[in-house]
Design a protein around this motif. Structure first.
Motif, short mmCIF file in Angstrom:
data_model
loop_
_atom_site.label_atom_id
_atom_site.label_comp_id
_atom_site.label_asym_id
_atom_site.label_seq_id
_atom_site.Cartn_x
_atom_site.Cartn_y
_atom_site.Cartn_z
N ALA A 28 -2.11 8.36 -49.93
CA ALA A 28 -2.16 8.21 -51.49
C ALA A 28 -1.26 9.30 -51.96
N GLU A 86 2.67 8.58 -50.07
CA GLU A 86 3.33 7.37 -50.11
C GLU A 86 2.64 6.49 -51.46
N SER A 87 1.95 7.40 -52.31
CA SER A 87 1.61 6.79 -53.23
C SER A 87 0.77 5.38 -53.21
N TYR A 88 -0.07 5.23 -52.13
CA TYR A 88 -0.79 4.05 -51.76
C TYR A 88 -2.51 4.22 -52.85
N SER A 89 -2.69 3.09 -53.17
CA SER A 89 -3.89 3.19 -54.24
C SER A 89 -4.91 3.06 -52.98
N HIS A 108 -7.41 9.01 -57.41
CA HIS A 108 -6.42 8.18 -57.82
C HIS A 108 -5.46 9.42 -58.25
N ARG A 126 -2.11 10.19 -56.41
CA ARG A 126 -0.93 9.33 -56.71
C ARG A 126 -0.14 9.92 -57.85
N HIS A 127 -0.90 10.71 -59.16
CA HIS A 127 -0.10 11.30 -60.10
C HIS A 127 0.75 12.50 -59.51
N ASN A 142 1.81 12.80 -56.42
CA ASN A 142 3.16 11.91 -55.93
C ASN A 142 4.14 11.91 -56.91
N CYS A 143 3.87 11.27 -58.02
CA CYS A 143 4.61 11.37 -59.12
C CYS A 143 5.29 12.64 -59.50
N ILE A 198 10.27 5.70 -59.84
CA ILE A 198 8.76 6.15 -59.90
C ILE A 198 7.89 5.26 -60.55
#
Length: 206
Positions: free
Chosen positions: A79, A82-85, A185, A188-189, A191-192, A205
């Motif tokens: 997550a 790699e920003s996977y959900s 979740h 993922r933020h 990650n951004c 992005i």
């Protein structure tokens, strides 16, 4: 329809809060889409607006320290790195890894407490192919599922946990490491924010 939308926006959910703007908008989209398709009826209403709640994000190093070495280390890294959900992580199978390349071929979602596997993601553009760092590849290959796959060829899900287990375990780790109100979740933020810090173009992005 406007009166119905207004009433729905005030309706209290089982959690004791008014329905979210997203829920009301989704309900309206279903109704308006059906009426347009079947009866050719089109109209406009005023929909509730999204209330943006910005959460302060902790330092990524502190986040990694919280989950590293835990039993949910791999889903957390997938997550954050790699920003996977959640649904993408739970849908990954051993055969999706070829060399250092991991492909999202399906998602696993929870419906009425039961896991449901879908062959495609929510949006076609989310079907992604990522070249992983060596440490992530090694982590995947060290899972019981992948070891079994390497030995017998029997395919299986890389992350075997239920959604609720990952969520609850993550919240406990956040509490233990004083990370505040950070849901899964939010990884993922983080990650951004990391991509912004290292100068990744905003187009990529998004």
């Amino acid at each position: 329809v406007q009166r119905a939308v207004n009433a729905e926006a005030r309706r209290i959910s089982p959690a004791g809060r008014p329905l979210s703007a997203k829920t009301v908008r989704n309900e309206y989209a279903l109704l308006s889409g059906a009426l347009d398709r079947v009866c050719r009826i089109r109209f406009r209403v005023t929909l509730p607006t999204y209330q943006l709640h910005k959460k302060p994000l902790p330092d990524p190093v502190d986040v990694i320290r919280a989950f590293i070495g835990s039993d949910i280390e791999l889903p957390c890294f997938l997550a954050l790195w790699e920003s996977y959900s959640m649904s993408e992580i739970r849908g990954l199978m051993c055969s999706d890894l070829r060399g250092n390349v991991l492909t999202v071929n399906r998602v696993k979602v929870e419906v009425n407490g039961e896991d449901v596997v879908k062959d495609t993601a929510k949006e076609e553009t989310r079907l992604r192919v990522h070249e992983l760092d060596d440490f992530l590849v090694a982590m995947i290959k060290s899972t019981p599922a992948y070891k079994k796959y390497a030995e017998t060829g029997e395919n299986g899900f890389i992350v075997p946990f239920k959604r609720r287990y990952i969520y609850d375990r993550w919240r406990k780790l956040c509490e233990l490491h004083n990370l505040g109100d950070l849901d899964f979740h939010s990884l993922r933020h983080v990650n951004c924010s990391l991509m912004v810090q290292v100068g990744v173009n905003e187009t990529y992005i998004n």
